[in-house]
Scaffold this active site. Structure first.
Site, PDB file in Angstrom:
ATOM      1  N   ARG A 126      -5.815  12.119   5.802  1.00  0.00           N
ATOM      2  CA  ARG A 126      -4.757  11.166   5.516  1.00  0.00           C
ATOM      3  C   ARG A 126      -3.786  11.849   4.573  1.00  0.00           C
ATOM      4  NH1 ARG A 126      -4.851   5.848   1.705  1.00  0.00           N
ATOM      5  NH2 ARG A 126      -4.244   7.464   0.203  1.00  0.00           N
ATOM      6  N   TYR A 152       2.183   4.959  -4.415  1.00  0.00           N
ATOM      7  CA  TYR A 152       0.792   4.767  -3.992  1.00  0.00           C
ATOM      8  C   TYR A 152       0.262   6.034  -3.341  1.00  0.00           C
ATOM      9  CZ  TYR A 152      -3.104   4.289  -1.073  1.00  0.00           C
ATOM     10  OH  TYR A 152      -4.302   4.539  -0.504  1.00  0.00           O
ATOM     11  N   ASP A 189      -0.967   6.151   5.315  1.00  0.00           N
ATOM     12  CA  ASP A 189      -1.105   4.767   4.857  1.00  0.00           C
ATOM     13  C   ASP A 189       0.236   4.276   4.323  1.00  0.00           C
ATOM     14  OD1 ASP A 189      -3.649   3.119   2.790  1.00  0.00           O
ATOM     15  OD2 ASP A 189      -1.894   2.343   3.872  1.00  0.00           O
ATOM     16  N   HIS A 226       0.762   1.229   3.472  1.00  0.00           N
ATOM     17  CA  HIS A 226       0.299   0.364   2.367  1.00  0.00           C
ATOM     18  C   HIS A 226       1.124  -0.914   2.230  1.00  0.00           C
ATOM     19  CE1 HIS A 226      -2.004   0.102  -1.555  1.00  0.00           C
ATOM     20  NE2 HIS A 226      -2.868   0.660  -0.748  1.00  0.00           N
ATOM     21  N   GLU A 244      -1.093   3.206   8.947  1.00  0.00           N
ATOM     22  CA  GLU A 244      -1.930   2.103   8.480  1.00  0.00           C
ATOM     23  C   GLU A 244      -1.133   1.116   7.647  1.00  0.00           C
ATOM     24  OE1 GLU A 244      -4.952   3.694   5.998  1.00  0.00           O
ATOM     25  OE2 GLU A 244      -5.311   1.794   5.009  1.00  0.00           O
ATOM     26  N   GLU A 268      -7.820  -3.750   6.018  1.00  0.00           N
ATOM     27  CA  GLU A 268      -8.632  -3.573   4.810  1.00  0.00           C
ATOM     28  C   GLU A 268      -8.533  -4.768   3.861  1.00  0.00           C
ATOM     29  OE1 GLU A 268      -6.678   0.056   3.406  1.00  0.00           O
ATOM     30  OE2 GLU A 268      -6.272  -1.036   1.565  1.00  0.00           O
ATOM     31  N   ARG A 318      -9.535  -2.197  10.460  1.00  0.00           N
ATOM     32  CA  ARG A 318      -9.953  -1.529   9.233  1.00  0.00           C
ATOM     33  C   ARG A 318     -10.833  -2.393   8.336  1.00  0.00           C
ATOM     34  NH1 ARG A 318      -9.422   2.684   6.849  1.00  0.00           N
ATOM     35  NH2 ARG A 318      -8.136   2.162   5.051  1.00  0.00           N
ATOM     36  N   GLU A 372     -13.112   6.017   6.975  1.00  0.00           N
ATOM     37  CA  GLU A 372     -12.463   6.561   5.782  1.00  0.00           C
ATOM     38  C   GLU A 372     -13.529   7.046   4.809  1.00  0.00           C
ATOM     39  OE1 GLU A 372     -10.063   3.729   3.745  1.00  0.00           O
ATOM     40  OE2 GLU A 372      -9.123   5.224   2.467  1.00  0.00           O
ATOM     41  N   TRP A 414       2.832  -2.877  -3.455  1.00  0.00           N
ATOM     42  CA  TRP A 414       2.586  -1.529  -4.034  1.00  0.00           C
ATOM     43  C   TRP A 414       2.017  -0.576  -2.997  1.00  0.00           C
ATOM     44  CZ3 TRP A 414      -2.681   0.152  -4.964  1.00  0.00           C
ATOM     45  CH2 TRP A 414      -2.755   1.417  -5.541  1.00  0.00           C
TER      46      TRP A 414
HETATM   47  C1  CS2 Z   1      -6.129   2.282   0.474  1.00  0.00           C
HETATM   48  C2  CS2 Z   1      -7.069   1.759  -0.564  1.00  0.00           C
HETATM   49  O1  CS2 Z   1      -7.836   3.738   1.122  1.00  0.00           O
HETATM   50  C3  CS2 Z   1      -6.918   3.012   1.530  1.00  0.00           C
HETATM   51  O2  CS2 Z   1      -6.611   2.857   2.711  1.00  0.00           O
HETATM   52  O3  CS2 Z   1      -5.352   1.279   1.050  1.00  0.00           O
HETATM   53  O4  CS2 Z   1      -7.461   2.843  -1.342  1.00  0.00           O
HETATM   54  C4  CS2 Z   1      -6.516   0.668  -1.460  1.00  0.00           C
HETATM   55  O5  CS2 Z   1      -5.342   1.122  -2.101  1.00  0.00           O
HETATM   56  C5  CS2 Z   1      -7.576   0.340  -2.505  1.00  0.00           C
HETATM   57  O6  CS2 Z   1      -8.760  -0.014  -1.834  1.00  0.00           O
HETATM   58  C6  CS2 Z   1      -7.129  -0.795  -3.403  1.00  0.00           C
HETATM   59  O7  CS2 Z   1      -8.146  -1.074  -4.333  1.00  0.00           O
HETATM   60 MG    MG Z   2      -5.111   1.520   3.086  1.00  0.00          MG
END
Ligand code: CS2
Ligand code: MG
Length: 404
Positions: A147, A159, A212, A214, A238, A264, A285, A341, A404
């Site tokens: 990633r 991020y 990502d 995000h 993602e 996620e 995810r 992941e 974020w």
């Molecule tokens: C991120 C996460 O790994 C990922 O895909 O989106 O690390 C996310 O930022 C964290 O789980 C938030 O606590």
């Molecule tokens: Mg993520």
């Protein structure tokens, strides 16, 4: 068989983790991960005050019945706190069942469907040269999927990118109060394609590239990014938009063939039902630690299999080694596995969690210990007290809050 103890262990070896430990009248124990990054104590209370007293005396073999009892018995449905609590109970019960049967959990899920679990690691760089060096390192370490997250010109922080040592696992929740970060979508959209081109140019077509977003784009911005990245054949992008807006994916889908992954932040099958049944995503995810445990995640994965959607479980450092182990058992068994992941864990986590999973090159394996193959050293755990930690948040240049 009866549950005689339900204990919540809060420990912080490198970051905060919440672990549920169940003990039966025959001395068999099971572990579940109840960590919810930045809101850990909410799940601690949900378990300690409302769930653990109800577990004592129950038969630990009745996993499905316990899941339904905790889900429907609460009346109030879904949500990250309650579903993380149910997930911890569920995973701990599967751990116990495996130990009683003398089998690793994946054998209880139908046995291995593959020799190993393809994982992707996190690689980030403040600029393209640093990113390329670190991708090269990941390739040398045997990863077949990375990633990639790069710094954005004009933004001090973003991020997924940190100036910490690359040997340290990136842990965004590292401040006693949420840190404010500036976000600029235009600068981001301008920079990502060039980063992708540089990585693809250097490493060729075989390396799986993931990114990502995000949750930070609007649907049309995400469509534009997906189109711009098509020449670089990403494994996925993602969370292109805020995941809870399932309809947004219809618009993105109309404009790009770049594969999409999300889930996620979901905690139930109902959060992703439309995305799956309308094939609006390519990878789901949802994680074993946030989406109701092995029992519920298996339902989500089976629904996804009906529609050609593959799994791509969330596996950040803020899901504990217990969740990673449970995810690997599921990943090994399900027919529609996509990728897992694997971020690793920060700091002295191994002082507390004793694990059996392994990685050889691009593949991981949960091991063949009965149950999950993870144990917790409670004495060591007690030495790492909880510390309030929060994720950052973003504002746009005009001062308004942004994802974020
Ligand atoms: C991120 C996460 O790994 C990922 O895909 O989106 O690390 C996310 O930022 C964290 O789980 C938030 O606590
Ligand atoms: Mg993520």
């Amino acid at each position: 068989m009866k549950i005689v103890e339900a204990k919540v262990i809060v420990t912080s070896p490198g970051r905060n983790y919440v672990t549920l430990k169940l003990t039966t009248d025959e001395g068999v124990t099971g572990l579940g991960d109840a960590t919810l990054n930045g809101r850990e104590l909410a799940v601690v209370s949900y378990l300690r005050d409302h769930v653990c007293p109800l577990l004592v005396g129950r038969d630990p073999q009745r996993i499905e019945d316990t899941w339904q009892y905790l889900y429907k018995g609460a009346y109030w449905r879904r949500g990250p706190v309650g579903m993380a609590a149910i997930a911890a109970v569920d995973v701990a019960l599967w751990d116990i069942k495996g130990k009683v049967a003398g089998l690793p959990v994946y054998q209880l899920l139908g046995g291995a469907s593959r020799d190993g679990v393809l994982v992707y690691c996190h690689v980030h760089g403040r600029d393209v040269p640093e990113l390329l060096d670190r991708v090269a390192r990941a390739v040398d370490e045997g990863y077949a999927a990375v990633r990639i997250q790069a710094g954005i010109p004009g933004l001090d922080k973003t991020y997924g990118v940190t100036d910490a040592d690359p040997d340290e696992v990136y842990e965004p929740a590292d401040a006693a109060r949420p840190e404010e970060q500036l976000w600029d979508t235009a600068a981001y959209l301008e920079s990502v394609p060039a980063v992708a081109a540089a990585v693809r140019e250097r490493f060729g077509p075989a390396l799986h590239l993931l990114h990502d977003v995000h949750h930070r784009l609007t649907p049309i911005e995400a469509a534009r990014l997906g189109q711009a990245l098509e020449p670089y054949r990403f494994f996925w992008i993602e969370d292109p938009t805020p995941a809870e807006d399932q309809d947004a994916f219809r618009l993105i889908r109309q404009h790009t063939v770049t594969p999409l992954a999300t889930g996620e932040v979901f905690n139930s099958i109902w959060d992703c039902q439309t995305l799956i049944t309308e094939r609006l995503i390519d990878y789901i995810r949802t994680s074993v630690g946030h989406a109701g445990g092995i029992t519920h995640l298996r339902r989500i994965f089976d629904l996804a299999a009906l529609y050609g959607v593959k799994t791509g479980s969330h596996g950040p450092g803020d899901l504990s080694p217990v969740s990673l182990a449970a995810a690997l058992h599921l990943d090994l068994a399900v027919p529609n596995f996509g990728i897992q992941e694997y971020m690793g864990h920060a700091g002295p986590w191994a002082d507390v969690f004793k694990t059996s999973y392994t990685r050889r090159g691009p593949l991981m394996h949960p091991g063949d210990e009965p149950g999950l193959g993870v144990e917790i050293d409670e004495e060591a755990a007690a030495a790492y007290g909880y510390e309030p930690r929060y994720l950052p948040y973003s504002r746009l240049r005009d001062g308004s809050i942004h994802d974020w």
